[in-house]
Design a protein around this motif. Structure first.
Motif, PDB file in Angstrom:
ATOM      1  N   ASN A  72       1.205  -1.268   0.243  1.00  0.00           N
ATOM      2  CA  ASN A  72      -0.043   0.125  -0.183  1.00  0.00           C
ATOM      3  C   ASN A  72       0.709   1.419   0.126  1.00  0.00           C
ATOM      4  OD1 ASN A  72      -2.630   0.789  -0.289  1.00  0.00           O
ATOM      5  ND2 ASN A  72      -3.297   1.574   1.979  1.00  0.00           N
ATOM      6  N   LYS A  73       2.157   1.146  -0.863  1.00  0.00           N
ATOM      7  CA  LYS A  73       2.457   2.469  -0.167  1.00  0.00           C
ATOM      8  C   LYS A  73       3.746   2.694  -2.033  1.00  0.00           C
ATOM      9  CE  LYS A  73       4.766   1.576   4.056  1.00  0.00           C
ATOM     10  NZ  LYS A  73       5.630   1.848   5.058  1.00  0.00           N
ATOM     11  N   VAL A  74       4.190   1.847  -3.008  1.00  0.00           N
ATOM     12  CA  VAL A  74       4.479   1.777  -4.159  1.00  0.00           C
ATOM     13  C   VAL A  74       3.873   1.403  -5.336  1.00  0.00           C
ATOM     14  CG1 VAL A  74       6.541   1.292  -5.241  1.00  0.00           C
ATOM     15  CG2 VAL A  74       7.056   1.383  -3.327  1.00  0.00           C
ATOM     16  N   VAL A  75       4.063   2.063  -6.570  1.00  0.00           N
ATOM     17  CA  VAL A  75       3.093   1.864  -7.317  1.00  0.00           C
ATOM     18  C   VAL A  75       3.933   1.003  -8.395  1.00  0.00           C
ATOM     19  CG1 VAL A  75       1.410   3.010  -9.267  1.00  0.00           C
ATOM     20  CG2 VAL A  75       1.103   3.547  -6.455  1.00  0.00           C
ATOM     21  N   ILE A  76       3.713   0.357  -8.740  1.00  0.00           N
ATOM     22  CA  ILE A  76       4.337  -0.422  -9.980  1.00  0.00           C
ATOM     23  C   ILE A  76       3.095  -0.722 -11.470  1.00  0.00           C
ATOM     24  CG2 ILE A  76       5.627  -2.348 -11.363  1.00  0.00           C
ATOM     25  CD1 ILE A  76       5.867  -3.102  -8.196  1.00  0.00           C
ATOM     26  N   THR A  92       1.851   7.312 -14.589  1.00  0.00           N
ATOM     27  CA  THR A  92       1.844   6.769 -13.544  1.00  0.00           C
ATOM     28  C   THR A  92       2.145   7.834 -11.940  1.00  0.00           C
ATOM     29  OG1 THR A  92       3.730   5.169 -14.587  1.00  0.00           O
ATOM     30  CG2 THR A  92       4.311   5.421 -12.691  1.00  0.00           C
ATOM     31  N   LEU A  93       2.256   9.089 -12.880  1.00  0.00           N
ATOM     32  CA  LEU A  93       2.267  10.034 -11.850  1.00  0.00           C
ATOM     33  C   LEU A  93       0.972  10.363 -11.771  1.00  0.00           C
ATOM     34  CD1 LEU A  93       4.720  12.458 -13.140  1.00  0.00           C
ATOM     35  CD2 LEU A  93       4.810  12.299 -10.670  1.00  0.00           C
ATOM     36  N   THR A  94      -0.039   9.947 -12.688  1.00  0.00           N
ATOM     37  CA  THR A  94      -1.247  10.132 -12.008  1.00  0.00           C
ATOM     38  C   THR A  94      -1.915   8.925 -10.711  1.00  0.00           C
ATOM     39  OG1 THR A  94      -2.233  11.004 -14.671  1.00  0.00           O
ATOM     40  CG2 THR A  94      -3.885  10.330 -12.967  1.00  0.00           C
ATOM     41  N   TYR A  95      -1.775   7.689 -10.542  1.00  0.00           N
ATOM     42  CA  TYR A  95      -2.291   7.102 -10.122  1.00  0.00           C
ATOM     43  C   TYR A  95      -0.945   7.239  -8.765  1.00  0.00           C
ATOM     44  CZ  TYR A  95      -3.581   3.984 -13.919  1.00  0.00           C
ATOM     45  OH  TYR A  95      -3.978   3.230 -15.031  1.00  0.00           O
ATOM     46  N   GLY A  99      -4.336   8.206  -5.953  1.00  0.00           N
ATOM     47  CA  GLY A  99      -4.130   7.488  -4.758  1.00  0.00           C
ATOM     48  C   GLY A  99      -2.884   8.256  -3.010  1.00  0.00           C
ATOM     49  N   GLY A 100      -2.076   9.277  -3.442  1.00  0.00           N
ATOM     50  CA  GLY A 100      -1.107  10.014  -2.475  1.00  0.00           C
ATOM     51  C   GLY A 100       0.200   8.892  -2.268  1.00  0.00           C
ATOM     52  N   TYR A 101       0.294   8.270  -2.755  1.00  0.00           N
ATOM     53  CA  TYR A 101       1.537   7.465  -2.310  1.00  0.00           C
ATOM     54  C   TYR A 101       2.701   8.412  -3.192  1.00  0.00           C
ATOM     55  CZ  TYR A 101      -2.238   4.059  -3.531  1.00  0.00           C
ATOM     56  OH  TYR A 101      -3.093   3.222  -2.982  1.00  0.00           O
ATOM     57  N   LYS A 102       3.564   8.294  -2.748  1.00  0.00           N
ATOM     58  CA  LYS A 102       5.030   9.362  -2.994  1.00  0.00           C
ATOM     59  C   LYS A 102       6.144   8.676  -4.155  1.00  0.00           C
ATOM     60  CE  LYS A 102       5.134  10.288   1.995  1.00  0.00           C
ATOM     61  NZ  LYS A 102       5.730  10.663   2.891  1.00  0.00           N
ATOM     62  N   LEU A 103       5.939   6.981  -3.958  1.00  0.00           N
ATOM     63  CA  LEU A 103       6.738   6.079  -5.044  1.00  0.00           C
ATOM     64  C   LEU A 103       5.894   5.747  -5.997  1.00  0.00           C
ATOM     65  CD1 LEU A 103      10.039   5.475  -5.496  1.00  0.00           C
ATOM     66  CD2 LEU A 103      10.044   3.995  -4.059  1.00  0.00           C
ATOM     67  N   GLY A 104       6.373   5.241  -7.071  1.00  0.00           N
ATOM     68  CA  GLY A 104       6.317   4.974  -8.008  1.00  0.00           C
ATOM     69  C   GLY A 104       7.586   3.865  -8.808  1.00  0.00           C
ATOM     70  N   LEU A 105       7.282   2.649  -9.445  1.00  0.00           N
ATOM     71  CA  LEU A 105       8.512   2.733 -10.356  1.00  0.00           C
ATOM     72  C   LEU A 105       7.575   2.455 -11.438  1.00  0.00           C
ATOM     73  CD1 LEU A 105       9.774  -0.082  -8.500  1.00  0.00           C
ATOM     74  CD2 LEU A 105      11.185   2.296  -8.713  1.00  0.00           C
ATOM     75  N   VAL A 121       9.393   7.106  -9.618  1.00  0.00           N
ATOM     76  CA  VAL A 121       9.185   8.468 -10.255  1.00  0.00           C
ATOM     77  C   VAL A 121       8.220   8.731  -8.441  1.00  0.00           C
ATOM     78  CG1 VAL A 121       6.774   9.391 -11.324  1.00  0.00           C
ATOM     79  CG2 VAL A 121       8.003   6.941 -12.027  1.00  0.00           C
ATOM     80  N   ILE A 122       8.403  10.108  -8.271  1.00  0.00           N
ATOM     81  CA  ILE A 122       8.975  10.272  -6.905  1.00  0.00           C
ATOM     82  C   ILE A 122       7.710  11.349  -7.022  1.00  0.00           C
ATOM     83  CG2 ILE A 122       9.990  11.344  -4.963  1.00  0.00           C
ATOM     84  CD1 ILE A 122      12.837  10.232  -6.457  1.00  0.00           C
ATOM     85  N   ASN A 123       6.009  11.357  -5.937  1.00  0.00           N
ATOM     86  CA  ASN A 123       5.532  12.124  -6.049  1.00  0.00           C
ATOM     87  C   ASN A 123       5.638  13.238  -4.732  1.00  0.00           C
ATOM     88  OD1 ASN A 123       3.296  13.806  -6.057  1.00  0.00           O
ATOM     89  ND2 ASN A 123       1.907  12.769  -5.864  1.00  0.00           N
ATOM     90  N   GLY A 124       6.058  14.177  -4.169  1.00  0.00           N
ATOM     91  CA  GLY A 124       6.600  15.061  -2.650  1.00  0.00           C
ATOM     92  C   GLY A 124       7.932  14.608  -2.552  1.00  0.00           C
ATOM     93  N   ASP A 125       7.975  14.379  -1.212  1.00  0.00           N
ATOM     94  CA  ASP A 125       8.465  14.664  -0.159  1.00  0.00           C
ATOM     95  C   ASP A 125       9.183  12.805  -0.100  1.00  0.00           C
ATOM     96  OD1 ASP A 125       9.613  17.572  -0.103  1.00  0.00           O
ATOM     97  OD2 ASP A 125       8.489  17.247   1.571  1.00  0.00           O
ATOM     98  N   LEU A 126      10.245  12.143  -0.378  1.00  0.00           N
ATOM     99  CA  LEU A 126      10.534  11.086  -0.190  1.00  0.00           C
ATOM    100  C   LEU A 126      12.393  10.933  -0.192  1.00  0.00           C
ATOM    101  CD1 LEU A 126       9.716   8.485  -0.618  1.00  0.00           C
ATOM    102  CD2 LEU A 126      10.395   7.997  -2.525  1.00  0.00           C
ATOM    103  N   LYS A 127      12.612  10.930   1.239  1.00  0.00           N
ATOM    104  CA  LYS A 127      13.215  10.253   1.814  1.00  0.00           C
ATOM    105  C   LYS A 127      14.647   9.677   1.480  1.00  0.00           C
ATOM    106  CE  LYS A 127      12.182  13.352   6.217  1.00  0.00           C
ATOM    107  NZ  LYS A 127      11.328  12.656   6.715  1.00  0.00           N
TER     108      LYS A 127
END
Length: 128
Positions: A72-76, A92-95, A99-105, A121-127
């Motif tokens: 429930n964290k990473v979109v593939i 990918t960014l749209t999904y 969904g409010g997810y920070k990381l996609g591949l 693919v990063i959406n927002g702050d991801l350390k």
């Protein structure tokens, strides 16, 4: 487990799938095999996860589906195409935004070396 830790496992599993199958198959074949490998890693994976679109005050079931959602964290988003385009990245960014997810591949299996077909693919702050 953090998004980055999850993504390392995903990429490792994707490399195994690509090494065994090679390029040239349908996206659905790679999806099933990657789904299987991720479950073997004891990760919670949802396949074809519905993604509704909220517009103003209404929720629309438009048929959008995330290929795989891990923990429930990473979109593939999987592809088996000649080359990735801006449209694939936008999808990918749209999904991720919906969904409010920070990381996609975004992974294209139709390449000789899989590392050339993987985009983080990063959406927002991801350390890191």
């Amino acid at each position: 487990m953090s998004e980055n830790e999850i993504s390392k496992i995903i990429i490792g599993c994707a490399l195994v799938v690509h090494k065994q199958l090679g390029p040239g198959l349908l996206e659905s074949a790679y999806k099933e095999c990657l789904f299987y490998k991720l479950q073997q890693e004891s990760l919670f994976v949802e396949k074809e996860k519905p993604m509704p679109l909220v517009f103003e005050d209404i929720k629309l079931e438009c048929g959008y589906r995330i290929d795989l959602l891990v923990e429930n964290k990473v979109v593939i988003e999987l592809k088996s195409v000649e080359s990735l385009t801006d449209v694939h990245l936008a999808q990918t960014l749209t999904y991720m935004k919906l969904g409010g997810y920070k990381l996609g591949l975004l992974i294209n299996f139709n390449v000789a070396l899989l590392k050339q077909g993987i985009k983080r693919v990063i959406n927002g702050d991801l350390k890191h």
